[in-house]
Design a protein around this motif. Structure first.
Motif, PDB file in Angstrom:
ATOM      1  N   THR A 109       0.553  -1.419  -0.157  1.00 20.38           N
ATOM      2  CA  THR A 109      -0.013  -0.514  -0.156  1.00 20.38           C
ATOM      3  C   THR A 109       0.866   1.187  -0.101  1.00 20.38           C
ATOM      4  O   THR A 109       0.329   2.579  -0.668  1.00 20.38           O
ATOM      5  CB  THR A 109      -0.982  -0.154   1.071  1.00 20.38           C
ATOM      6  OG1 THR A 109      -1.974  -1.351   1.075  1.00 20.38           O
ATOM      7  CG2 THR A 109      -2.223   0.996   1.734  1.00 20.38           C
ATOM      8  N   THR A 110       1.799   0.762   0.738  1.00 16.59           N
ATOM      9  CA  THR A 110       2.806   2.205   0.829  1.00 16.59           C
ATOM     10  C   THR A 110       3.870   3.014  -0.199  1.00 16.59           C
ATOM     11  O   THR A 110       3.990   3.512  -0.987  1.00 16.59           O
ATOM     12  CB  THR A 110       4.097   2.275   2.040  1.00 16.59           C
ATOM     13  OG1 THR A 110       3.105   1.468   3.283  1.00 16.59           O
ATOM     14  CG2 THR A 110       4.458   3.644   2.639  1.00 16.59           C
ATOM     15  N   ARG A 111       4.316   1.613  -1.067  1.00 15.16           N
ATOM     16  CA  ARG A 111       4.353   1.378  -2.702  1.00 15.16           C
ATOM     17  C   ARG A 111       3.593   2.336  -2.986  1.00 15.16           C
ATOM     18  O   ARG A 111       4.017   3.684  -4.528  1.00 15.16           O
ATOM     19  CB  ARG A 111       5.005   0.391  -2.818  1.00 15.16           C
ATOM     20  CG  ARG A 111       6.419   0.741  -4.122  1.00 15.16           C
ATOM     21  CD  ARG A 111       6.422  -0.601  -4.109  1.00 15.16           C
ATOM     22  NE  ARG A 111       6.354  -1.894  -3.722  1.00 15.16           N
ATOM     23  CZ  ARG A 111       6.995  -2.566  -2.767  1.00 15.16           C
ATOM     24  NH1 ARG A 111       7.900  -2.422  -2.228  1.00 15.16           N
ATOM     25  NH2 ARG A 111       5.658  -3.748  -2.572  1.00 15.16           N
ATOM     26  N   ALA A 112       2.133   1.655  -3.484  1.00 12.41           N
ATOM     27  CA  ALA A 112       1.456   2.281  -3.809  1.00 12.41           C
ATOM     28  C   ALA A 112       0.883   3.807  -4.408  1.00 12.41           C
ATOM     29  O   ALA A 112       0.484   4.844  -4.698  1.00 12.41           O
ATOM     30  CB  ALA A 112      -0.383   1.704  -4.608  1.00 12.41           C
ATOM     31  N   VAL A 113       0.787   4.022  -3.087  1.00  7.93           N
ATOM     32  CA  VAL A 113       1.377   5.681  -2.543  1.00  7.93           C
ATOM     33  C   VAL A 113       1.850   6.702  -3.092  1.00  7.93           C
ATOM     34  O   VAL A 113       1.458   7.615  -3.724  1.00  7.93           O
ATOM     35  CB  VAL A 113       0.787   6.177  -0.713  1.00  7.93           C
ATOM     36  CG1 VAL A 113       1.071   6.909  -0.407  1.00  7.93           C
ATOM     37  CG2 VAL A 113      -0.867   5.157  -0.441  1.00  7.93           C
ATOM     38  N   PHE A 114       3.230   6.430  -2.522  1.00  9.97           N
ATOM     39  CA  PHE A 114       4.122   7.202  -3.269  1.00  9.97           C
ATOM     40  C   PHE A 114       4.488   7.118  -5.125  1.00  9.97           C
ATOM     41  O   PHE A 114       4.613   7.962  -5.381  1.00  9.97           O
ATOM     42  CB  PHE A 114       5.615   6.000  -2.365  1.00  9.97           C
ATOM     43  CG  PHE A 114       7.091   6.712  -3.142  1.00  9.97           C
ATOM     44  CD1 PHE A 114       6.902   8.006  -1.776  1.00  9.97           C
ATOM     45  CD2 PHE A 114       7.867   6.768  -3.842  1.00  9.97           C
ATOM     46  CE1 PHE A 114       7.929   8.982  -1.931  1.00  9.97           C
ATOM     47  CE2 PHE A 114       9.419   7.527  -3.892  1.00  9.97           C
ATOM     48  CZ  PHE A 114       9.454   8.377  -3.443  1.00  9.97           C
ATOM     49  N   ARG A 115       4.087   5.637  -5.710  1.00 15.89           N
ATOM     50  CA  ARG A 115       3.659   5.857  -7.250  1.00 15.89           C
ATOM     51  C   ARG A 115       2.581   6.680  -7.423  1.00 15.89           C
ATOM     52  O   ARG A 115       3.004   7.404  -8.586  1.00 15.89           O
ATOM     53  CB  ARG A 115       3.651   4.567  -7.244  1.00 15.89           C
ATOM     54  CG  ARG A 115       4.982   3.277  -7.457  1.00 15.89           C
ATOM     55  CD  ARG A 115       4.603   2.457  -8.362  1.00 15.89           C
ATOM     56  NE  ARG A 115       5.421   1.653  -8.707  1.00 15.89           N
ATOM     57  CZ  ARG A 115       5.177  -0.099  -8.078  1.00 15.89           C
ATOM     58  NH1 ARG A 115       3.999  -0.224  -8.349  1.00 15.89           N
ATOM     59  NH2 ARG A 115       5.801  -0.312  -8.293  1.00 15.89           N
ATOM     60  N   GLU A 116       1.867   7.145  -6.652  1.00 16.16           N
ATOM     61  CA  GLU A 116       0.923   7.778  -6.814  1.00 16.16           C
ATOM     62  C   GLU A 116       1.301   9.420  -6.454  1.00 16.16           C
ATOM     63  O   GLU A 116       0.735   9.992  -7.629  1.00 16.16           O
ATOM     64  CB  GLU A 116      -0.573   7.678  -6.189  1.00 16.16           C
ATOM     65  CG  GLU A 116      -1.662   8.033  -6.410  1.00 16.16           C
ATOM     66  CD  GLU A 116      -2.391   8.104  -7.828  1.00 16.16           C
ATOM     67  OE1 GLU A 116      -1.115   7.416  -9.141  1.00 16.16           O
ATOM     68  OE2 GLU A 116      -3.724   8.407  -8.103  1.00 16.16           O
ATOM     69  N   ALA A 117       1.750   9.412  -5.938  1.00 19.65           N
ATOM     70  CA  ALA A 117       2.546  11.357  -5.136  1.00 19.65           C
ATOM     71  C   ALA A 117       3.883  11.314  -6.830  1.00 19.65           C
ATOM     72  O   ALA A 117       3.963  12.519  -7.245  1.00 19.65           O
ATOM     73  CB  ALA A 117       3.816  10.946  -4.540  1.00 19.65           C
ATOM     74  N   LEU A 118       4.183   9.704  -7.092  1.00 12.28           N
ATOM     75  CA  LEU A 118       4.853  10.429  -8.302  1.00 12.28           C
ATOM     76  C   LEU A 118       4.493  10.846  -9.414  1.00 12.28           C
ATOM     77  O   LEU A 118       5.046  11.583 -10.278  1.00 12.28           O
ATOM     78  CB  LEU A 118       6.125   9.115  -8.395  1.00 12.28           C
ATOM     79  CG  LEU A 118       7.263   9.049  -7.219  1.00 12.28           C
ATOM     80  CD1 LEU A 118       8.082   7.902  -7.659  1.00 12.28           C
ATOM     81  CD2 LEU A 118       8.355  10.058  -7.587  1.00 12.28           C
TER      82      LEU A 118
END
Ligand code: HEM
Length: 448
Positions: free
Chosen positions: A306-315
């Motif tokens: 989930t955290t990786r998906a959040v970071f990707r979405e921020a990028l």
């Protein structure tokens, strides 16, 4: 809630008005139609450029024929005081030889070696953060610089030399408004050649501090007492084709770009990701819950889906490098239009990532999209926060781990709330908040 994006105009306006707006802020100066166009041509007496949003064009320029679309010499001259002939500005065989030495140090297989640097810097950031409202950008910048110093030279940011280099970088950025994307586009043509005395002085200070670090490390390598970090790996790796290693002077150029490319970008990504979490409590809760089981190893980091998906979405929403520029080495035909030699080709992660024909609800923050099969095509064709092809960011793997670990550790320690006004994204060297990025922190172990 739709995360903030710049106000744009549809109107064509006069060249002069556009030039003024462009120098103020690239993102709001560019017209709204770029979020739906496949290509757009801009022509003036000073510049002839093509915005390339068509995934086929992006592929052609970055992956299929990158040798025909080099970086411009103007970029090299513009950044020379600080970056010399670093891998960021070179082309052709000179660039290829540099990447043959640098890439093995960043290989996926070696990523776990940088974990202590990343976890150490994340824990130090959590310890530094104070409760209350604050502009999170300077903190994010501090933390990202810390990661780079620890990963490159095995020293935390509190080390006297690291602190001095970091302070000198900040002074350089104040003195060097030329190092922003608007100025790297040739608008006007002469701008990057003008280096103020202050710019040259601050760049000189950074380079002499780095030269000291490099010399110290070279001496340690000679006597066999050097730590196994990125600096040692890069300095001891010979070019597999020629057997040549970087000289001390060449290494200064490379270290300067690692600090600049590695800390400004990660800081921007982290600050926006934290704001997005602050504005989306349900995602923040999920990240904090996931963080509770984080172990300081690769398996632990990989488990944070989930955290990786959040970071990707921020990028995706706030790509730290909003645009990249290449130059046509010879005459080209792009979507039926002729681009003369020297034409500037702009690849814009900013527009690609929010393109209405390439993404579903492009302006919405929806980390869950990264787990839906229909995102696969958008991700393949229109997600390039780290660029793509042979010039892809060598630090991408490190940056992804860093972003995920930082988010997890911070969300575990603090409740985040957004500040009173949403930040306004502007393109400086990276995408920043025009008046900072304000969030409110409250320790999780006390009432929020
Ligand atoms: C979120 C963090 C990061 C983002 C979004 C990012 C993005 C990018 C992008 C878009 C480029 C291509 C620029 C162009 O072609 O004009 C690039 C190049 C580069 N990046 Fe990163 N970067 C990040 C972190 C890092 C880190 C941590 C390092 C090093 C430790 C690094 C080192 C470099 C270098 C050396 C280049 C030049 C590569 C070349 O031209 O061959 N970056 N980065």
């Amino acid at each position: 809630m739709i995360p903030p994006r710049p106000q744009t105009t549809e109107g064509r306006g006069s060249v002069l008005r556009f030039a003024r707006a462009f120098r103020r802020d690239l993102l709001s100066a560019l017209p709204e139609r770029l979020y739906r166009a496949w290509m757009a041509e801009f022509r003036s007496p000073l510049v002839h450029s093509f915005f390339c949003n068509d995934p086929a064009l992006v592929r052609l320029i970055l992956k299929d024929r990158p040798q025909d679309f080099p970086k411009s010499n103007r970029l090299r001259t513009g950044l020379a005081p600080l970056l010399g002939a670093s891998v960021f500005v070179t082309n052709g065989p000179e660039w290829a030889a540099q990447r043959r030495i640098i890439d093995p140090a960043f290989d996926g297989g070696r990523l776990h070696d940088t974990l202590p640097a990343i976890f150490g810097a994340a824990d130090a950031m959590v310890a530094r953060l104070k409760p209350g409202p604050q502009d999170i950008e300077p903190e994010a910048s501090h933390a990202a610089a810390d990661v780079i110093f620890r990963a490159m030279f095995s020293m935390p940011i509190e080390h006297e030399t690291a602190e001095r280099v970091f302070a000198a970088f900040r002074a350089h950025q104040d003195a060097q408004p030329v190092v922003n994307w608007a100025a790297l586009l040739p608008w006007p043509r002469w701008l990057p050649h003008l280096h103020s005395r202050r710019t040259r002085r601050t760049a000189g200070e950074i380079r002499s501090l780095i030269a000291g670090l490099v010399k110290g490390r070279m001496d340690a390598i000679r006597v066999g007492g050097a730590p196994d970090d990125l600096a040692t790996r890069i300095m001891t790796t010979p070019d597999p084709q020629t057997g040549r290693r970087f000289s001390e002077a060449e290494m200064v150029d490379q270290v300067a770009i690692f600090f600049l490319a590695g800390h400004e970008t990660s800081a921007s990504a982290l600050a926006w990701a934290l704001w997005l979490l602050a504005a989306h409590p349900e995602w923040q809760k999920a990240v904090a819950a996931e963080a509770a089981s984080l172990t300081p190893d690769m398996a632990g980091v990989k488990a944070l889906r989930t955290t990786r998906a959040v970071f990707r979405e921020a990028l995706r929403l706030y790509p730290p490098v909003p645009m990249m520029v290449r130059q046509a080495a010879r005459s080209e035909t792009l979507r039926g239009r002729r681009a003369p030699p020297g034409a500037q080709l702009v690849l814009s992660p900013w527009h690609l990532h929010r393109h209405v024909r390439l993404w579903d609800r492009p302006d919405e923050f929806d980390p869950a999209r990264w787990h839906r099969p229909e995102t696969q095509n958008s991700a393949r064709d229109a997600f390039i926060p780290f660029s793509a092809g042979q010039r892809v960011c060598p630090g991408a793997g490190l940056a992804m781990v860093e972003g995920v670990v930082m988010l997890a550790r911070i969300a575990q320690a603090f409740h985040l709330r957004p500040g009173p006004r949403p930040p306004t994204p502007v393109a400086r060297l990276t995408v920043r908040g025009r008046d900072g990025i304000t969030i409110h922190l409250a320790p999780r172990n006390s009432p929020a």
